[in-house]
Design a protein around this motif. Structure first.
Motif, PDB file in Angstrom:
ATOM      1  N   GLN A   1     -82.016 -12.250 -27.261  1.00  9.67           N
ATOM      2  CA  GLN A   1     -81.682 -11.530 -26.036  1.00  9.67           C
ATOM      3  C   GLN A   1     -81.042 -10.168 -26.288  1.00  9.67           C
ATOM      4  OE1 GLN A   1     -79.336 -14.217 -23.642  1.00  9.67           O
ATOM      5  NE2 GLN A   1     -80.903 -15.802 -23.645  1.00  9.67           N
ATOM      6  N   ASP A   2     -81.012  -9.748 -27.530  1.00  7.75           N
ATOM      7  CA  ASP A   2     -80.403  -8.468 -27.910  1.00  7.75           C
ATOM      8  C   ASP A   2     -81.374  -7.326 -27.650  1.00  7.75           C
ATOM      9  OD1 ASP A   2     -78.963  -6.417 -29.059  1.00  7.75           O
ATOM     10  OD2 ASP A   2     -78.900  -7.289 -31.069  1.00  7.75           O
ATOM     11  N   VAL A   3     -80.891  -6.265 -27.003  1.00 11.13           N
ATOM     12  CA  VAL A   3     -81.734  -5.097 -26.756  1.00 11.13           C
ATOM     13  C   VAL A   3     -82.191  -4.455 -28.063  1.00 11.13           C
ATOM     14  CG1 VAL A   3     -79.829  -3.442 -26.633  1.00 11.13           C
ATOM     15  CG2 VAL A   3     -81.927  -3.003 -25.350  1.00 11.13           C
ATOM     16  N   LEU A   4     -81.470  -4.714 -29.149  1.00  8.54           N
ATOM     17  CA  LEU A   4     -81.827  -4.147 -30.454  1.00  8.54           C
ATOM     18  C   LEU A   4     -82.748  -5.063 -31.267  1.00  8.54           C
ATOM     19  CD1 LEU A   4     -78.330  -2.768 -31.552  1.00  8.54           C
ATOM     20  CD2 LEU A   4     -80.195  -1.515 -30.446  1.00  8.54           C
ATOM     21  N   ARG A   5     -83.145  -6.193 -30.690  1.00 10.27           N
ATOM     22  CA  ARG A   5     -83.928  -7.197 -31.415  1.00 10.27           C
ATOM     23  C   ARG A   5     -85.161  -6.601 -32.093  1.00 10.27           C
ATOM     24  NH1 ARG A   5     -88.556  -9.721 -29.541  1.00 10.27           N
ATOM     25  NH2 ARG A   5     -89.134 -11.660 -30.631  1.00 10.27           N
ATOM     26  N   GLN A   6     -85.973  -5.885 -31.361  1.00  6.61           N
ATOM     27  CA  GLN A   6     -87.238  -5.385 -31.920  1.00  6.61           C
ATOM     28  C   GLN A   6     -87.015  -4.346 -33.012  1.00  6.61           C
ATOM     29  OE1 GLN A   6     -89.402  -8.032 -30.732  1.00  6.61           O
ATOM     30  NE2 GLN A   6     -90.583  -6.303 -31.530  1.00  6.61           N
ATOM     31  N   ARG A   7     -85.883  -3.656 -32.973  1.00  2.53           N
ATOM     32  CA  ARG A   7     -85.599  -2.669 -34.017  1.00  2.53           C
ATOM     33  C   ARG A   7     -85.390  -3.348 -35.367  1.00  2.53           C
ATOM     34  NH1 ARG A   7     -87.204   2.518 -32.850  1.00  2.53           N
ATOM     35  NH2 ARG A   7     -87.484   2.391 -30.589  1.00  2.53           N
TER      36      ARG A   7
ATOM     37  N   GLY B   1     -84.658   4.749 -31.607  1.00  3.54           N
ATOM     38  CA  GLY B   1     -85.709   5.749 -31.692  1.00  3.54           C
ATOM     39  C   GLY B   1     -86.019   6.295 -30.316  1.00  3.54           C
ATOM     40  N   SER B   2     -86.648   7.444 -30.259  1.00  2.00           N
ATOM     41  CA  SER B   2     -86.895   8.091 -28.965  1.00  2.00           C
ATOM     42  C   SER B   2     -87.981   7.395 -28.161  1.00  2.00           C
ATOM     43  CB  SER B   2     -87.273   9.564 -29.173  1.00  2.00           C
ATOM     44  OG  SER B   2     -88.475   9.669 -29.927  1.00  2.00           O
ATOM     45  N   GLU B   3     -88.898   6.730 -28.833  1.00  2.00           N
ATOM     46  CA  GLU B   3     -90.001   6.054 -28.159  1.00  2.00           C
ATOM     47  C   GLU B   3     -89.873   4.543 -28.304  1.00  2.00           C
ATOM     48  OE1 GLU B   3     -92.261   7.519 -26.319  1.00  2.00           O
ATOM     49  OE2 GLU B   3     -91.430   9.511 -26.741  1.00  2.00           O
ATOM     50  N   PRO B   4     -90.125   3.796 -27.208  1.00  2.00           N
ATOM     51  CA  PRO B   4     -90.096   2.325 -27.308  1.00  2.00           C
ATOM     52  C   PRO B   4     -91.145   1.834 -28.292  1.00  2.00           C
ATOM     53  CG  PRO B   4     -90.132   3.037 -25.004  1.00  2.00           C
ATOM     54  CD  PRO B   4     -90.423   4.246 -25.838  1.00  2.00           C
TER      55      PRO B   4
ATOM     56  N   ALA C   1     -78.171   2.707 -25.329  1.00  2.00           N
ATOM     57  CA  ALA C   1     -78.350   2.601 -26.775  1.00  2.00           C
ATOM     58  C   ALA C   1     -78.361   3.979 -27.433  1.00  2.00           C
ATOM     59  CB  ALA C   1     -79.635   1.852 -27.092  1.00  2.00           C
ATOM     60  N   GLU C   2     -79.023   4.931 -26.798  1.00  2.00           N
ATOM     61  CA  GLU C   2     -79.070   6.277 -27.370  1.00  2.00           C
ATOM     62  C   GLU C   2     -77.780   7.037 -27.098  1.00  2.00           C
ATOM     63  OE1 GLU C   2     -81.745  10.386 -27.164  1.00  2.00           O
ATOM     64  OE2 GLU C   2     -82.627   8.471 -26.562  1.00  2.00           O
ATOM     65  N   GLY C   3     -77.169   6.787 -25.941  1.00  2.00           N
ATOM     66  CA  GLY C   3     -75.963   7.507 -25.567  1.00  2.00           C
ATOM     67  C   GLY C   3     -74.802   7.247 -26.512  1.00  2.00           C
ATOM     68  N   ILE C   4     -74.664   5.990 -26.946  1.00  2.00           N
ATOM     69  CA  ILE C   4     -73.586   5.662 -27.892  1.00  2.00           C
ATOM     70  C   ILE C   4     -73.791   6.419 -29.191  1.00  2.00           C
ATOM     71  CG2 ILE C   4     -72.606   3.805 -29.299  1.00  2.00           C
ATOM     72  CD1 ILE C   4     -73.156   1.924 -26.952  1.00  2.00           C
ATOM     73  N   TRP C   5     -75.049   6.502 -29.637  1.00  3.10           N
ATOM     74  CA  TRP C   5     -75.342   7.219 -30.875  1.00  3.10           C
ATOM     75  C   TRP C   5     -74.995   8.702 -30.761  1.00  3.10           C
ATOM     76  CZ3 TRP C   5     -75.699   7.490 -35.758  1.00  3.10           C
ATOM     77  CH2 TRP C   5     -76.336   8.576 -36.376  1.00  3.10           C
ATOM     78  N   ARG C   6     -75.436   9.336 -29.673  1.00  5.16           N
ATOM     79  CA  ARG C   6     -75.170  10.762 -29.496  1.00  5.16           C
ATOM     80  C   ARG C   6     -73.671  11.032 -29.357  1.00  5.16           C
ATOM     81  NH1 ARG C   6     -79.309  14.252 -28.378  1.00  5.16           N
ATOM     82  NH2 ARG C   6     -81.395  13.376 -28.087  1.00  5.16           N
ATOM     83  N   PHE C   7     -72.958  10.090 -28.755  1.00  4.09           N
ATOM     84  CA  PHE C   7     -71.518  10.227 -28.610  1.00  4.09           C
ATOM     85  C   PHE C   7     -70.821  10.149 -29.965  1.00  4.09           C
ATOM     86  CE2 PHE C   7     -67.417   7.977 -27.998  1.00  4.09           C
ATOM     87  CZ  PHE C   7     -66.746   8.973 -27.308  1.00  4.09           C
TER      88      PHE C   7
ATOM     89  N   THR D   1     -87.570  -3.419 -24.828  1.00 11.36           N
ATOM     90  CA  THR D   1     -87.306  -3.208 -23.409  1.00 11.36           C
ATOM     91  C   THR D   1     -87.566  -1.760 -22.988  1.00 11.36           C
ATOM     92  OG1 THR D   1     -85.617  -3.253 -21.685  1.00 11.36           O
ATOM     93  CG2 THR D   1     -84.857  -2.771 -23.912  1.00 11.36           C
ATOM     94  N   HIS D   2     -88.139  -1.621 -21.788  1.00 18.49           N
ATOM     95  CA  HIS D   2     -88.365  -0.292 -21.227  1.00 18.49           C
ATOM     96  C   HIS D   2     -87.334   0.018 -20.143  1.00 18.49           C
ATOM     97  CE1 HIS D   2     -92.110  -0.770 -23.358  1.00 18.49           C
ATOM     98  NE2 HIS D   2     -92.523   0.417 -22.988  1.00 18.49           N
ATOM     99  N   VAL D   3     -86.328  -0.838 -19.999  1.00 14.94           N
ATOM    100  CA  VAL D   3     -85.309  -0.623 -18.982  1.00 14.94           C
ATOM    101  C   VAL D   3     -84.560   0.674 -19.286  1.00 14.94           C
ATOM    102  CG1 VAL D   3     -83.228  -1.546 -17.901  1.00 14.94           C
ATOM    103  CG2 VAL D   3     -85.077  -3.092 -18.570  1.00 14.94           C
ATOM    104  N   VAL D   4     -84.626   1.601 -18.341  1.00 11.08           N
ATOM    105  CA  VAL D   4     -84.075   2.934 -18.553  1.00 11.08           C
ATOM    106  C   VAL D   4     -82.587   2.865 -18.883  1.00 11.08           C
ATOM    107  CG1 VAL D   4     -83.594   5.162 -17.481  1.00 11.08           C
ATOM    108  CG2 VAL D   4     -85.802   4.047 -17.104  1.00 11.08           C
ATOM    109  N   GLU D   5     -81.852   2.022 -18.177  1.00 10.60           N
ATOM    110  CA  GLU D   5     -80.406   1.925 -18.387  1.00 10.60           C
ATOM    111  C   GLU D   5     -80.081   1.459 -19.804  1.00 10.60           C
ATOM    112  OE1 GLU D   5     -76.516  -0.418 -16.559  1.00 10.60           O
ATOM    113  OE2 GLU D   5     -78.494  -0.677 -15.670  1.00 10.60           O
ATOM    114  N   ASN D   6     -80.814   0.455 -20.294  1.00 10.35           N
ATOM    115  CA  ASN D   6     -80.581  -0.060 -21.646  1.00 10.35           C
ATOM    116  C   ASN D   6     -80.880   0.990 -22.702  1.00 10.35           C
ATOM    117  OD1 ASN D   6     -79.837  -2.512 -20.618  1.00 10.35           O
ATOM    118  ND2 ASN D   6     -81.791  -3.507 -21.002  1.00 10.35           N
ATOM    119  N   ARG D   7     -81.985   1.692 -22.515  1.00  8.43           N
ATOM    120  CA  ARG D   7     -82.371   2.712 -23.490  1.00  8.43           C
ATOM    121  C   ARG D   7     -81.370   3.869 -23.490  1.00  8.43           C
ATOM    122  NH1 ARG D   7     -86.598   2.198 -26.208  1.00  8.43           N
ATOM    123  NH2 ARG D   7     -86.545   4.404 -26.774  1.00  8.43           N
TER     124      ARG D   7
END
Length: 320
Positions: free
Chosen positions: A260-266, A201-204, A218-224, A209-215
């Motif tokens: 430890q997964d960046v997608l955990r909260q989703r 999602g666009s908003e945390p 995660a979004e870049g793979i989707w857009r690709f 995590t608020h780490v810019v690189e991780n976000r």
């Protein structure tokens, strides 16, 4: 073309894949092919089937052969969708072949592992369309008249489950939604098991995590993978924006997340969305401590991976 230009990387999604400026796609794992067999350790047999000669969509089928010979009762049917960011992996590579073999042995089920077309050569939503075509092919066997005898003879279409990991879990969710809207004659979807689902999602959200690189990754793979997308709030990647969520066509949902997964909260957020909707089914979340994304594929014999496999199997066998 100059060799230096052809070797210049345009997009780097390591450790998954690289895209070069000349358009070449280099997948960094999951490109191997394991032949079908009767696995001596588990007694599970596998075979391959072409679903659509026109698109190349295919599947690997599994049956617990040694158990079937002593018990003619029809078995639960599991349809599995592999992960890999919609861009890599297949039912035929070692880690997915091994995982589905182990899952079939543990559940005593029949399985169909779907090989949908992958981005970027075949951008989304083609992967979703291919997966739905595969389900229609599976459904063609419900009266025992389909092209694959294993499904005709052994699959119980009153006990069907969808499962997947990461991007495959996303696909499993959307196939359950589409089934809820359109239906599949003769198919009773009892549940879906989503392992480390790739939602975003666009908003945390709270705890994410608020780490810019991780976000960005995660979004870049989707857009690709889905260049036609409206972005990270596309209902295809963000179930919180899907007005059809309550139509999910499954009775039960199991969501598996890793600490430890960046997608955990989703994954947790998805479960809360279902509870707040008018869906009316039962959802359970299981979290594995001290593990990261798809750890069970990277270390399948580890204690936590074995426990996760048994949890998914228990979910499938709950009604037996």
């Amino acid at each position: 073309m100059d060799a230096s230009v052809s070797n210049e990387v345009a997009k780097d999604f390591s450790p998954f894949l690289k895209i070069y400026k000349d358009g070449r796609v280099e997948r960094l794992s999951g490109t191997d092919i394991v032949p079908t067999s009767l696995d001596a350790q588990t007694g599970v047999a596998s075979k391959d089937a072409v679903i659509s000669p026109d698109t190349g969509v295919s599947a690997r089928l599994y049956i617990p052969k040694t158990k079937i010979t002593t018990n003619p009762t029809k078995l639960p049917l599991l349809v599995y969708f592999h992960g890999g960011g919609f861009c890599m992996g297949s039912p035929f590579c070692a880690y997915y072949h091994s995982y589905v073999t182990s899952l079939v042995a543990e559940t005593n089920a029949v399985a169909v592992s779907v090989d949908y077309r992958k981005a970027p050569e075949n951008p989304l939503p083609l992967g979703f369309d291919d997966s739905w075509a595969a389900l229609n092919w599976v459904q063609s066997h419900f009266e025992g008249q389909g092209p694959e005898e294993w499904l005709n003879s052994y699959a119980d279409f009153e006990r069907v489950f969808f499962a997947g990991d990461s991007a495959g879990a996303n696909i499993a969710h959307h196939m359950a939604l589409r089934l809820g809207h359109e239906g599949l004659v003769g198919v009773k979807l009892k549940g879906i098991a989503l392992v480390h689902p790739y939602f975003w999602g666009s908003e945390p959200i709270e705890g994410e995590t608020h780490v810019v690189e991780n976000r960005a990754k995660a979004e870049g793979i989707w857009r690709f993978a889905c260049p036609s997308t409206i972005g990270a709030d596309d209902p295809l990647i963000n179930p919180g924006k899907d007005l059809k969520l309550a139509k999910l066509g499954a009775d039960r949902v199991l969501v598996c997340v890793a600490e430890q997964d960046v997608l955990r909260q989703r994954g947790w957020y998805y479960s809360e969305l279902l509870k707040k909707s008018e869906w009316g089914g039962a959802v359970e979340v299981v979290e594995t401590k001290e593990e990261d994304h798809v750890f069970h594929l990277n270390n399948p014999t580890g204690e936590n991976a074995v426990a996760l496999l048994k949890k998914v199997a228990s979910f499938i066998n709950q009604d037996i």
